[in-house]
Write an enzyme that holds these catalytic residues in place. Structure first.
Site, short mmCIF file in Angstrom:
data_model
loop_
_atom_site.label_atom_id
_atom_site.label_comp_id
_atom_site.label_asym_id
_atom_site.label_seq_id
_atom_site.Cartn_x
_atom_site.Cartn_y
_atom_site.Cartn_z
N THR A 74 33.72 38.63 51.30
CA THR A 74 32.94 39.17 52.43
C THR A 74 31.90 40.20 51.97
O THR A 74 30.96 40.49 52.70
CB THR A 74 33.85 39.83 53.49
OG1 THR A 74 34.71 40.76 52.81
CG2 THR A 74 34.69 38.82 54.22
N ASP A 75 32.07 40.76 50.75
CA ASP A 75 31.18 41.87 50.37
C ASP A 75 29.73 41.42 50.27
O ASP A 75 28.83 42.07 50.82
CB ASP A 75 31.66 42.63 49.11
CG ASP A 75 31.67 41.82 47.83
OD1 ASP A 75 31.63 40.58 47.90
OD2 ASP A 75 31.74 42.45 46.75
N SER A 82 39.64 43.70 38.88
CA SER A 82 38.41 44.44 38.60
C SER A 82 38.52 45.45 37.46
O SER A 82 38.19 46.63 37.60
CB SER A 82 37.93 45.14 39.87
OG SER A 82 36.61 45.53 39.64
N ASP A 96 33.87 46.03 44.12
CA ASP A 96 34.65 46.52 42.99
C ASP A 96 34.28 47.95 42.61
O ASP A 96 35.13 48.81 42.41
CB ASP A 96 34.46 45.60 41.77
CG ASP A 96 34.89 44.18 42.06
OD1 ASP A 96 35.48 43.96 43.13
OD2 ASP A 96 34.61 43.30 41.23
P1 ADP Z 1 37.93 41.51 36.22
O1 ADP Z 1 36.89 42.51 36.60
O2 ADP Z 1 38.47 40.77 37.39
O3 ADP Z 1 39.03 42.08 35.37
P2 ADP Z 1 35.69 40.40 34.82
O4 ADP Z 1 35.46 39.10 34.13
O5 ADP Z 1 34.74 40.81 35.90
O6 ADP Z 1 37.20 40.40 35.33
O7 ADP Z 1 35.64 41.57 33.76
C1 ADP Z 1 36.49 41.56 32.64
C2 ADP Z 1 35.72 41.99 31.41
O8 ADP Z 1 35.47 43.42 31.44
C3 ADP Z 1 36.51 41.77 30.15
O9 ADP Z 1 36.40 40.44 29.69
C4 ADP Z 1 35.85 42.76 29.20
O10 ADP Z 1 34.62 42.25 28.72
C5 ADP Z 1 35.53 43.93 30.13
N1 ADP Z 1 36.60 44.95 30.09
C6 ADP Z 1 37.34 45.41 31.11
N2 ADP Z 1 38.24 46.34 30.71
C7 ADP Z 1 38.06 46.49 29.39
C8 ADP Z 1 38.68 47.30 28.37
N3 ADP Z 1 39.68 48.13 28.66
N4 ADP Z 1 38.23 47.17 27.09
C9 ADP Z 1 37.22 46.34 26.81
N5 ADP Z 1 36.61 45.55 27.71
C10 ADP Z 1 37.02 45.61 28.97
MG MG Z 2 34.99 42.14 37.43
#
Ligand code: ADP
Ligand code: MG
Length: 400
Positions: free
Chosen positions: A50-51, A140, A186
């Site tokens: 919805t966002d 997120s 998010d």
């Molecule tokens: P979600 O936000 O649902 O977890 P996304 O695909 O939007 O999934 O984002 C995930 C990506 O964010 C990871 O693949 C990585 O690139 C980055 N990321 C998130 N947290 C970390 C972390 N602690 N260290 C390194 N990269 C991270």
């Molecule tokens: Mg994400």
């Protein structure tokens, strides 16, 4: 690169976690961190997709979060190390290049570049990142990382950034630098969280309202552990279909469409586009209804709203996967369940259940067993608390 690893025991205890992160910082950078920042992940309790339609979402900023330990250094170099990935990146603030392909470095670089473009003064630094938000699972972790990075730069530079502006700049970084066209949910959840409350977010005017959840109801995240396959292209397609529906109905966003308007104009829409619109219009209304039901502790209403949301996600918006259906069956059959539904963008990843607090342990065990029986996959099932938004914190106060 899906994290299938249970969060290690040491990370569940904040003092131990602080000790581990500080030790790793010392190891990598041969100095002591001087500033700590944290930012939460989130789970949406109602309001799938919805966002970007400028509707309502009921979101819960989570006790799972991303920490950064940091220290200023002379010059314009930034070195960041992710403990989750055991990977390091180094770049200069004078020339922040995007690395081609999808890589975690772009989330950090993107926030730095976006802040600088807005005129904020960034300092060179060393930083160690540790997150307890599972990566790529719909809770997120990306916004938690971005918000933590922005909070760190503000803290090191000793300037102020309001939670609202921080959220918008982090979204801009993800949209324009990383190249992911996410809505505002998010980053807003990660920046504006209030401890103990869910947030009802109006994605049109970006106002938020704190929503108390009645005592006796717990939020439990149920991770299907399945990869969100095709989620990028499917997500873009859903967005395009919603834009098409809005244009054909003569409004700027589906937020402006009431169920009556949709019924009257439905014949103007291609069949699939009509189903997408039907889901969004109902889902946005459900976010407001669930906020009321959760505060009142109206369990039958919670059950019904969640059931309608999942059925719509499966049949109208088509963001379900076989793993999600298996998890839904497991959640609905477990003791103590009040309501259950999808979370995040769908296509696998995490789901969410509202559970009778006294029966949380029995619920967890039953879901784990039932999900394993039908999929041969060990799911991670854990209760979460509502957490406050991104901020610097005093490491000496941790765990006190
Ligand atoms: P979600 O936000 O649902 O977890 P996304 O695909 O939007 O999934 O984002 C995930 C990506 O964010 C990871 O693949 C990585 O690139 C980055 N990321 C998130 N947290 C970390 C972390 N602690 N260290 C390194 N990269 C991270
Ligand atoms: Mg994400």
């Amino acid at each position: 690169m899906l994290s299938t690893e249970q969060i290690p025991d040491w990370a569940a205890d904040p003092r131990t976690r602080a000790g581990r992160v500080a030790a790793r910082f010392r190891e990598r950078f041969a100095s002591e961190p001087e500033l700590w920042a944290r930012a939460p992940g989130r789970v949406d309790l109602m309001g799938s997709h919805t966002d970007y339609n400028l509707g309502f979402v009921l979101t819960l900023p989570l006790s799972r979060d991303t920490w950064i330990a940091a220290r200023r250094r002379d010059g314009r170099t930034v070195r960041v190390y992710s403990m989750n990935l055991d990977a390091e990146d180094e770049f200069r603030l004078d020339a922040i290049d995007r690395i081609s392909g999808s890589t975690w470095c772009n989330y950090v670089r993107g926030v730095a570049a976006t802040l600088q473009n807005e005129g904020f003064e960034l300092t060179g630094c060393d930083a160690a990142i540790h997150g307890t938000v599972p990566l790529e699972s719909g809770l997120s972790s990306s916004a938690a990382l971005e918000s933590a990075v922005a909070t760190m730069f503000a803290g090191l530079g000793d300037w102020n950034l309001t939670a609202e502006r921080k959220a918008l700049l982090c979204q801009k970084a993800e949209n324009e630098f990383v190249g992911v066209k996410c809505g505002i949910l998010d980053q807003y959840s990660s920046c504006l969280g209030r401890e103990g409350c869910a947030l009802l977010l109006d994605c049109r005017d970006l106002s938020t309202r704190a929503v108390c959840i009645a005592a006796g109801i717990r939020i439990v995240v149920c991770n299907t552990m399945s990869r969100r396959r095709l989620s990028g292209s499917e997500y873009a397609q859903r967005r395009a279909e919603c834009e098409q529906a809005a244009a054909l109905l003569g409004v700027s966003a589906l937020r402006d469409v009431t169920p009556e308007m949709l019924a009257a104009g439905r014949h103007e829409l291609p069949e699939r586009v009509a189903r997408r619109a039907e889901f969004i219009v109902a889902e946005s209304a459900r976010a407001e209804s669930l906020a009321r039901a959760l505060t009142a502790g109206d369990r039958p209403a919670v059950a019904q709203l969640c059931a309608e949301s999942f059925a719509g996600a499966r049949d109208l918006y088509e963001i379900c996967s076989p793993a999600m259906s298996a998890m839904m069956d497991a959640m609905l059959a477990a003791p103590g369940v009040i309501g259950a539904r999808q979370a995040g963008a769908g296509f696998g990843g995490c789901m969410v259940a509202l559970v009778d607090a006294a029966r949380t342990d029995a619920f967890r065990a039953a879901v784990r067993d039932a999900y394993y029986d039908s999929t041969q996959v060990h799911a991670e099932i854990y209760p979460v608390e509502a957490a406050s938004g991104a901020a610097v914190f005093d490491i000496a106060e941790i765990g006190k």
